[in-house]
Write a protein that holds these residues in place. Structure first.
Motif, PDB file in Angstrom:
ATOM      1  N   PRO A 274       0.778  -1.224   0.071  1.00 46.95           N
ATOM      2  CA  PRO A 274      -0.112   0.079  -0.119  1.00 46.95           C
ATOM      3  C   PRO A 274       0.769   1.279   0.316  1.00 46.95           C
ATOM      4  O   PRO A 274       1.881   1.273   0.504  1.00 46.95           O
ATOM      5  N   GLU A 276       0.615   5.579   0.364  1.00 41.60           N
ATOM      6  CA  GLU A 276      -0.409   6.680   0.832  1.00 41.60           C
ATOM      7  C   GLU A 276      -0.701   7.628  -0.498  1.00 41.60           C
ATOM      8  O   GLU A 276       0.157   8.137  -0.942  1.00 41.60           O
ATOM      9  N   GLN A 278      -3.117  11.046  -1.381  1.00 42.71           N
ATOM     10  CA  GLN A 278      -3.927  12.063  -0.816  1.00 42.71           C
ATOM     11  C   GLN A 278      -4.771  11.619   0.254  1.00 42.71           C
ATOM     12  O   GLN A 278      -6.151  11.375   0.225  1.00 42.71           O
ATOM     13  N   GLY A 279      -3.973  11.229   1.333  1.00 45.63           N
ATOM     14  CA  GLY A 279      -4.744  10.860   2.645  1.00 45.63           C
ATOM     15  C   GLY A 279      -5.381   9.432   2.666  1.00 45.63           C
ATOM     16  O   GLY A 279      -5.790   9.218   3.755  1.00 45.63           O
ATOM     17  N   GLN A 280      -5.015   8.816   1.848  1.00 46.50           N
ATOM     18  CA  GLN A 280      -5.589   7.497   1.615  1.00 46.50           C
ATOM     19  C   GLN A 280      -4.613   6.390   1.476  1.00 46.50           C
ATOM     20  O   GLN A 280      -3.714   6.468   0.632  1.00 46.50           O
ATOM     21  N   GLN A 281      -4.962   5.196   1.816  1.00 45.36           N
ATOM     22  CA  GLN A 281      -3.949   4.012   1.686  1.00 45.36           C
ATOM     23  C   GLN A 281      -4.509   3.358   0.502  1.00 45.36           C
ATOM     24  O   GLN A 281      -5.504   3.046   0.441  1.00 45.36           O
ATOM     25  N   ILE A 282      -3.472   3.188  -0.609  1.00 46.42           N
ATOM     26  CA  ILE A 282      -4.142   2.480  -2.023  1.00 46.42           C
ATOM     27  C   ILE A 282      -2.800   1.381  -2.505  1.00 46.42           C
ATOM     28  O   ILE A 282      -1.672   1.580  -2.141  1.00 46.42           O
TER      29      ILE A 282
END
Ligand code: NDP
Length: 401
Positions: A274, A276, A278-282
């Motif tokens: 994963p 980070e 834009q503030g999100q884990q993808i």
């Protein structure tokens, strides 16, 4: 009454349910459940339009054992057919054990956080299935699945022993996109970017991913480059055919496919770590899946044929011989019959056949079984009558490289 619960409304699930509906005497009651119930409903509508038969649909999160147990208790199927993703295998096997339900799947368990699939996780269920008097059939797709049945049938009828086995998976289809995967992109890309392993003289030989390329002239398809890869049936074949000196798996890829995968890998898009954003884990590979064409939508535009089979060299009555056994499947014919392309078709039909043999009692037993542990004959008969006819030809010698 024989009732079947299919989990997973993707390309393979759709084919399997259509083919079950086309065999009402074996499959009088069909239930389909998946994460997104609208996909189940779309399949049920297509089945109704093509065959006039009803398919009951439900939503289920197959990662949640309690939820699947509740669904099984409501539906009360004889066999649960797992056509979701390899990540769900263990949770679904647990749900089967909790409810006294037989189990079948098409792909071996892979932990989501580690790109390493192996049978050890599912073989560890042997004792629990055996004690419960339940049958779990692993890998009833094409490869694994039919390729293992082909090897078992060759050994049963044509060889005293097999020394060399090559499994050749050729997709001569063209979908017209610059890049797309023929089945779930996450599974497909994890598979092709993994190191290649093959079995030789009692041990695994490793080579870098896509480093061995050989041109082969495939019947009805023509010459294609095929690459040495690891594929899960090699693990169970090496276990169940201990005499095999060498077992390898080859898959064809066009140059454009290789170039795209290489670039995507080099820029980090095939990673399962994963990041980070834009503030999100993808997970890059999951994001890539979201932007690639949906394999389920390729059917309408794919032309050409697949040719998948085994080349076995062995000894019968003291004489060495080499046999090539394969199936040819036409993408457009599959689409006409069930609304899917040949890659989903060649997996969904064997899943239906394995389930049919369990329901009919032609395959039975308590424990966890790979395909090569079961009688190949009724399976080979059904391949011929259910849309995947096979042929055998003698070759002058083994795949020579
Ligand atoms: P798809 O991605 O098209 O379909 C998978 C389906 O499973 C989707 O409907 C998906 O739901 C559903 N699903 C995923 N996670 C869950 C969950 N937690 N709970 C409920 N449903 C879930 O894959 P394919 O149809 O192409 O492949 C299906 C299986 O067949 C895979 O395991 C694949 O590895 C295997 N396979 C085997 C082959 C062989 O020859 N042996 C060849 C090709 C595939 P949603 O739609 O909501 O995402």
């Amino acid at each position: 009454m024989s009732k079947v619960l299919v989990i997973g409304a993707g390309g393979v699930g759709s084919v399997a349910v259509h083919k079950m509906a086309m065999n009402p005497e074996i499959f009088p009651e069909i239930v389909l459940a998946s994460r997104t119930v609208s996909k189940c409903e779309a399949i049920a509508e297509s089945v109704k339009a093509r065959t006039g038969r009803e398919v009951e649909t439900h939503a289920v999160d197959a990662d949640n054992v309690a939820e699947t147990v509740a669904l099984i208790e409501k539906v009360r199927p004889t066999v649960l057919v797992n056509l979701a993703l390899p990540y769900q295998d263990l949770a679904l096997m647990d749900a089967c054990l909790a409810t006294g339900t037989h189990y079948l799947d098409t792909a071996n368990y892979e932990p989501p956080e580690e790109a390493k699939f192996e049978y050890s996780h599912q073989w560890a269920y042997q004792e629990r299935f055996e004690k419960a008097g339940l049958m779990a059939v692993l890998g009833s797709g094409f490869d694994p699945g039919v390729t293992s049945v082909f090897a078992t049938w060759l050994k049963k009828h044509h060889f005293d022993r097999i020394d060399y086995l090559d499994i050749l998976d050729c997709n001569g289809g063209d979908h017209g996109h610059p890049f797309a995967t023929n089945f779930n992109p996450e599974i497909n890309i994890r598979e092709v970017t993994a190191p290649a392993y093959h079995w030789e003289d009692g041990k695994w030989i490793t080579s870098p991913a896509m480093s061995h390329k050989v041109a082969f002239d495939f019947p009805e398809v023509g010459e294609k480059n095929m690459y040495l890869m690891y594929h899960e049936e090699l693990e169970s074949l090496a276990k169940h055919f201990p005499e095999i000196k060498r077992a390898r798996f080859w898959m064809t890829f066009g140059d454009a496919y290789i170039n795209h995968v290489t670039v995507l890998e080099n820029v980090g898009m095939t990673s399962i770590e994963p990041v980070e954003f834009q503030g999100q884990q993808i997970v890059p590979l999951q994001f890539l899946k979201a932007v690639l064409p949906n394999p389920g939508d390729l059917g309408a535009r794919t032309k050409g044929k697949t040719c998948i089979g085994d080349i076995a060299t062995g000894v019968k009555d003291g004489a060495e011989k080499t046999l090539y056994i394969y199936n040819i499947c036409d993408h457009e014919e599959c689409y006409r019959e069930v609304g899917s392309q040949a890659v989903s078709y060649t997996t969904g039909v064997p899943a239906m056949i394995g389930t049919a043999l369990m329901l009919q009692g032609k395959w039975s037993g308590a424990g966890v079984f790979n395909m090569e542990q079961l009688d190949p004959d009724p399976f080979m008969e059904m391949l011929n009558t259910q849309g995947l006819p096979w042929q055998v030809h003698e070759l002058p010698g083994p795949v020579g490289f």
